[in-house]
Motif scaffolding. Structure first.
Motif, PDB file in Angstrom:
ATOM      1  N   UNK A   5       4.498  -1.437   3.979  1.00  0.00           N
ATOM      2  CA  UNK A   5       5.768  -1.829   4.601  1.00  0.00           C
ATOM      3  C   UNK A   5       6.777  -2.253   3.533  1.00  0.00           C
ATOM      4  N   UNK A   6       6.332  -2.998   2.531  1.00  0.00           N
ATOM      5  CA  UNK A   6       7.225  -3.430   1.446  1.00  0.00           C
ATOM      6  C   UNK A   6       7.880  -2.227   0.782  1.00  0.00           C
ATOM      7  N   UNK A   7       7.101  -1.206   0.474  1.00  0.00           N
ATOM      8  CA  UNK A   7       7.640  -0.035  -0.217  1.00  0.00           C
ATOM      9  C   UNK A   7       8.509   0.823   0.694  1.00  0.00           C
ATOM     10  N   UNK A  11      12.370   1.569  -0.060  1.00  0.00           N
ATOM     11  CA  UNK A  11      12.897   2.931  -0.141  1.00  0.00           C
ATOM     12  C   UNK A  11      14.084   3.121   0.798  1.00  0.00           C
ATOM     13  N   UNK A  12      13.997   2.563   1.992  1.00  0.00           N
ATOM     14  CA  UNK A  12      15.094   2.684   2.951  1.00  0.00           C
ATOM     15  C   UNK A  12      16.362   2.022   2.420  1.00  0.00           C
ATOM     16  N   UNK A  13      16.208   0.863   1.780  1.00  0.00           N
ATOM     17  CA  UNK A  13      17.371   0.180   1.202  1.00  0.00           C
ATOM     18  C   UNK A  13      17.998   1.018   0.091  1.00  0.00           C
ATOM     19  N   UNK A  14      17.154   1.582  -0.756  1.00  0.00           N
ATOM     20  CA  UNK A  14      17.662   2.408  -1.853  1.00  0.00           C
ATOM     21  C   UNK A  14      18.468   3.596  -1.330  1.00  0.00           C
ATOM     22  N   UNK A  61      19.546   6.151  -5.824  1.00  0.00           N
ATOM     23  CA  UNK A  61      18.454   7.120  -5.957  1.00  0.00           C
ATOM     24  C   UNK A  61      17.592   6.830  -7.183  1.00  0.00           C
ATOM     25  N   UNK A  62      18.180   6.182  -8.190  1.00  0.00           N
ATOM     26  CA  UNK A  62      17.397   5.800  -9.363  1.00  0.00           C
ATOM     27  C   UNK A  62      16.337   4.765  -8.985  1.00  0.00           C
ATOM     28  N   UNK A 109       6.008   3.101  -7.992  1.00  0.00           N
ATOM     29  CA  UNK A 109       5.223   1.887  -7.757  1.00  0.00           C
ATOM     30  C   UNK A 109       4.290   2.043  -6.563  1.00  0.00           C
ATOM     31  N   UNK A 110       4.708   2.824  -5.566  1.00  0.00           N
ATOM     32  CA  UNK A 110       3.816   3.049  -4.437  1.00  0.00           C
ATOM     33  C   UNK A 110       2.622   3.895  -4.870  1.00  0.00           C
TER      34      UNK A 110
END
Length: 273
Positions: free
Chosen positions: A242-244, A248-251, A257-258, A266-267
Motif C-alpha cells: 500500500x505504501x508503494x 506511485x499514485x502521488x508521483x 516521473x523521476x 524500491x518496490x
C-alpha cells in the motif's frame, strides 16, 4: 526560598552548514534574555565543510545573546547520529529536560515559556509536545493505519530527564526519516505521560509541502524508512504494498516521473527482502 531555575538542553542537527546560518539559531537568538538563561544549546554539524579530523571538533560560539556549542563532524550520521552525539554532551550537565529542534524550525517565546512552566509545575509529565500543522492540516500528533498509538514529529519534542532520556540512543537504521516513528513507539512502550499544547506551530513537511522539488535520494530514504518501520513492527506485506502504491499514485498525479522510477525500484527491492 526561590525555585531552582529549569535547565533545558537544546539539541539541533545541521548538514554541512553552520548552526549560525540556520533558521532555528536566528529564532533562538531573538528570544528574551530571561528565556535564553534557561538554555544550553548543542548543535551537531554533519559533514561540516573543512573538517577532516576523525574526531569531532567542539567549538563555542555566540549569536547575539545566545551562547551555544557546535560539534563539527567530518562524516554524516544523519539525525540519529547527530542527536546521539548532541545528547551525550548535553546530558553531562544534568539538565532538567532535552528539547529536540529542527534546523529549519522557528521557536517562539510562548512555546519555551509553556515548556518551562510545564517542567516546573507538572512533575508527573515526562514528555511535552506541540500540535504541528501544515496548512490547515494537523501533522503531529498523527496516526498510522493499523497501529493504535499516537506518533509525534521529533521537532519541538521535549523529554524530561530520567531513565528514558538517559538510555535513549537513536538507531542508525532510522538515521533520517523514520526517527519519528521509532521514538514514538519507544515512548509508548515506556508508558511516558505526555502533555500536548493545543496551540499550533506551523511546520512544512518535505513530502506534502515540497513534493514538486523533492530530490530522488530523499524520497528513496522515506520509502526505505517506511519499509523498515513496517518490518520492525512485523506488519503484513500488504501494508508495504500500500505504501508503494500510494507513493506511485502521488508521483503520477504530480507528474514526478523521476520519483515514480524511484518507487518502482524500491518496490522491487521490497519484493526480494
Amino acid at each position: 526560598m526561590s525555585e531552582k531555575p529549569v535547565r533545558l538542553a537544546v539539541c539541533v542537527v545541521t548538514y554541512q552548514e553552520p548552526f549560525a546560518h540556520s533558521a532555528v539559531c536566528k529564532s533562538l537568538a531573538g528570544l528574551p534574555q530571561e528565556l535564553l538563561a534557561h538554555l544550553s544549546v548543542v548543535s551537531v554539524c554533519n559533514a561540516a565543510h573543512g573538517t577532516i579530523a576523525d574526531d569531532p571538533v567542539i567549538e563555542e560560539h555566540q549569536a547575539g545573546a545566545l551562547s551555544y556549542r557546535e560539534v563539527l563532524r567530518s562524516d554524516n550520521r544523519g539525525l540519529a547520529g547527530g542527536y546521539n552525539a548532541g545528547l551525550q554532551i548535553a546530558l553531562d550537565e544534568a539538565p532538567d529536560a532535552a528539547l529536540f529542534l529542527n534546523a529549519d524550525g522557528w521557536v517562539e517565546a510562548w512555546y519555551l515559556t509553556w515548556l518551562l512552566d510545564g517542567l516546573r509545575r507538572q512533575p508527573d509529565r515526562e514528555a511535552f509536545v506541540p500540535t504541528l500543522i501544515s496548512g490547515a492540516r494537523c501533522v503531529s500528533p498523527f496516526r498510522k493505519r493499523g497501529i493504535a498509538l499516537n506518533f509525534y514529529i521529533i521537532g519541538w519534542l521535549c523529554l524530561r530527564d530520567g531513565p528514558f532520556l538517559r538510555q535513549l540512543r537513536f538507531p542508525d537504521e532510522f538515521w533520517l526519516d523514520g526517527i519519528d516513528y521509532w521514538l514514538s513507539v519507544k515512548m509508548a512502550e515506556a508508558g511516558l505521560r505526555i502533555e500536548r499544547t493545543e496551540r499550533c506551530i506551523a511546520h512544512n513537511l518535505s513530502v506534502s509541502d515540497q513534493f514538486g522539488t523533492l530530490p530522488g535520494w530523499r524520497y528513496r530514504n522515506i520509502l526505505v524508512s517506511e519499509r523498515r518501520f513496517l518490518r520492525w513492527q512485523k506488519r503484513p506485506f500488504r501494508e508495504i504494498l500500500v505504501v508503494h502504491v500510494r507513493a506511485l499514485a502521488r508521483c503520477l498525479r504530480y507528474r514526478r516521473f523521476d520519483l515514480a522510477q524511484v518507487v518502482a525500484k524500491e518496490f522491487a527491492v521490497a519484493l526480494h527482502e
